[in-house]
Design a protein around this motif. Structure first.
Motif, short mmCIF file in Angstrom:
data_model
loop_
_atom_site.label_atom_id
_atom_site.label_comp_id
_atom_site.label_asym_id
_atom_site.label_seq_id
_atom_site.Cartn_x
_atom_site.Cartn_y
_atom_site.Cartn_z
N TYR A 27 42.94 24.33 -51.24
CA TYR A 27 43.57 24.19 -52.55
C TYR A 27 45.06 23.85 -52.41
O TYR A 27 45.59 23.03 -53.17
CB TYR A 27 43.37 25.44 -53.41
CG TYR A 27 41.98 25.54 -53.99
CD1 TYR A 27 41.44 24.50 -54.73
CD2 TYR A 27 41.21 26.67 -53.81
CE1 TYR A 27 40.16 24.58 -55.26
CE2 TYR A 27 39.93 26.77 -54.35
CZ TYR A 27 39.42 25.73 -55.07
OH TYR A 27 38.16 25.81 -55.60
N ALA A 28 45.74 24.46 -51.46
CA ALA A 28 47.15 24.14 -51.23
C ALA A 28 47.30 22.69 -50.75
O ALA A 28 48.17 21.95 -51.22
CB ALA A 28 47.75 25.10 -50.21
N PHE A 29 46.42 22.28 -49.85
CA PHE A 29 46.44 20.91 -49.33
C PHE A 29 46.19 19.90 -50.46
O PHE A 29 46.90 18.90 -50.59
CB PHE A 29 45.39 20.78 -48.22
CG PHE A 29 45.23 19.38 -47.67
CD1 PHE A 29 46.21 18.81 -46.90
CD2 PHE A 29 44.07 18.66 -47.94
CE1 PHE A 29 46.04 17.52 -46.38
CE2 PHE A 29 43.90 17.39 -47.43
CZ PHE A 29 44.89 16.81 -46.65
N LEU A 30 45.20 20.18 -51.29
CA LEU A 30 44.88 19.28 -52.40
C LEU A 30 45.99 19.25 -53.46
O LEU A 30 46.12 18.27 -54.20
CB LEU A 30 43.55 19.67 -53.04
CG LEU A 30 42.31 19.48 -52.16
CD1 LEU A 30 41.06 20.01 -52.85
CD2 LEU A 30 42.14 18.02 -51.75
N ALA A 31 46.79 20.31 -53.52
CA ALA A 31 47.92 20.35 -54.45
C ALA A 31 49.13 19.60 -53.89
O ALA A 31 50.16 19.52 -54.55
CB ALA A 31 48.29 21.80 -54.75
N GLY A 32 48.99 19.07 -52.67
CA GLY A 32 50.06 18.26 -52.10
C GLY A 32 50.96 18.97 -51.12
O GLY A 32 51.94 18.38 -50.64
N GLN A 33 50.66 20.22 -50.80
CA GLN A 33 51.49 20.92 -49.83
C GLN A 33 51.24 20.38 -48.43
O GLN A 33 50.13 20.00 -48.09
CB GLN A 33 51.20 22.42 -49.86
CG GLN A 33 51.69 23.11 -51.10
CD GLN A 33 51.55 24.63 -50.98
OE1 GLN A 33 51.61 25.19 -49.90
NE2 GLN A 33 51.37 25.28 -52.12
N THR A 34 52.27 20.38 -47.62
CA THR A 34 52.14 19.97 -46.23
C THR A 34 51.59 21.13 -45.41
O THR A 34 51.63 22.29 -45.85
CB THR A 34 53.51 19.58 -45.63
OG1 THR A 34 54.36 20.74 -45.63
CG2 THR A 34 54.16 18.46 -46.43
N ALA A 35 51.10 20.82 -44.24
CA ALA A 35 50.61 21.87 -43.35
C ALA A 35 51.72 22.86 -43.03
O ALA A 35 51.48 24.07 -42.96
CB ALA A 35 50.05 21.26 -42.07
N GLU A 36 52.92 22.37 -42.88
CA GLU A 36 54.06 23.24 -42.58
C GLU A 36 54.33 24.23 -43.72
O GLU A 36 54.56 25.41 -43.49
CB GLU A 36 55.31 22.41 -42.29
CG GLU A 36 55.28 21.67 -40.97
CD GLU A 36 54.44 20.38 -40.98
OE1 GLU A 36 53.96 19.96 -42.08
OE2 GLU A 36 54.24 19.82 -39.90
N SER A 37 54.29 23.74 -44.96
CA SER A 37 54.54 24.64 -46.08
C SER A 37 53.38 25.63 -46.27
O SER A 37 53.61 26.78 -46.67
CB SER A 37 54.82 23.87 -47.37
OG SER A 37 53.67 23.18 -47.81
N ILE A 38 52.17 25.18 -45.99
CA ILE A 38 51.02 26.10 -46.06
C ILE A 38 51.17 27.20 -45.02
O ILE A 38 50.96 28.38 -45.32
CB ILE A 38 49.69 25.34 -45.89
CG1 ILE A 38 49.48 24.35 -47.04
CG2 ILE A 38 48.52 26.32 -45.80
CD1 ILE A 38 48.34 23.37 -46.82
N ALA A 39 51.56 26.83 -43.81
CA ALA A 39 51.76 27.82 -42.75
C ALA A 39 52.85 28.82 -43.13
O ALA A 39 52.74 30.01 -42.83
CB ALA A 39 52.09 27.14 -41.43
N GLN A 40 53.89 28.36 -43.82
CA GLN A 40 54.95 29.27 -44.28
C GLN A 40 54.43 30.21 -45.35
O GLN A 40 54.84 31.37 -45.42
CB GLN A 40 56.14 28.48 -44.81
CG GLN A 40 56.94 27.81 -43.72
CD GLN A 40 58.07 26.95 -44.27
OE1 GLN A 40 58.18 26.74 -45.47
NE2 GLN A 40 58.91 26.47 -43.37
N SER A 41 53.51 29.72 -46.17
CA SER A 41 52.94 30.56 -47.23
C SER A 41 51.97 31.61 -46.69
O SER A 41 51.73 32.62 -47.34
CB SER A 41 52.20 29.70 -48.25
OG SER A 41 53.07 28.80 -48.88
N PHE A 42 51.39 31.33 -45.53
CA PHE A 42 50.43 32.23 -44.90
C PHE A 42 50.93 32.57 -43.50
O PHE A 42 50.44 32.03 -42.50
CB PHE A 42 49.04 31.59 -44.83
CG PHE A 42 48.46 31.26 -46.17
CD1 PHE A 42 47.76 32.21 -46.88
CD2 PHE A 42 48.61 30.00 -46.73
CE1 PHE A 42 47.22 31.92 -48.13
CE2 PHE A 42 48.08 29.69 -47.98
CZ PHE A 42 47.39 30.66 -48.68
N PRO A 43 51.90 33.48 -43.40
CA PRO A 43 52.52 33.75 -42.09
C PRO A 43 51.58 34.31 -41.03
O PRO A 43 51.92 34.27 -39.85
CB PRO A 43 53.64 34.74 -42.42
CG PRO A 43 53.38 35.24 -43.78
CD PRO A 43 52.50 34.24 -44.47
#
Length: 105
Positions: A27-43
């Motif tokens: 869902y984060a990826f489909l919302a346009g988040q980068t892998a880096e920002s997703i990783a920051q959101s899920f430490p």
């Protein structure tokens, strides 16, 4: 060497060896988040795990999209059952939302 990034358990898809759901990453990826920002959101997930989960999704897109659609239908049915079980609560909630944050204590 072959690394497994996603596993199926408890009826869902999870980042292997973690409590992180594939759903959240997709869902984060489909919302346009980068892998880096997703990783920051899920430490608890490494950048490699996030990229691995995204690659898994892209390689199995039709299967995962069908799984997500089915989960959304199930969630909506549960939400409607909750609304039907206590309509007064949801009416009060809707009224509070319509008043906006300024009206709340």
């Amino acid at each position: 060497m072959h690394t497994v990034y996603v596993e199926q358990r408890e009826g869902g898809y999870w980042v292997a060896g973690t409590r992180g759901s594939l759903d959240s990453i997709v869902y984060a990826f489909l919302a346009g988040q980068t892998a880096e920002s997703i990783a920051q959101s899920f430490p608890v997930l490494s950048l490699e795990q996030v990229y691995g989960a995204i690659a898994f999704y892209l390689a199995n897109r039709s299967e995962i999209d069908a799984y997500l659609a089915k989960a959304e239908v199930s969630f909506e049915a549960l939400r409607q059952a909750a609304r039907d079980a206590d309509p007064t609560f949801y009416q009060k909630l809707a009224a509070a939302r319509s008043q906006g944050p300024a009206a709340r204590p």
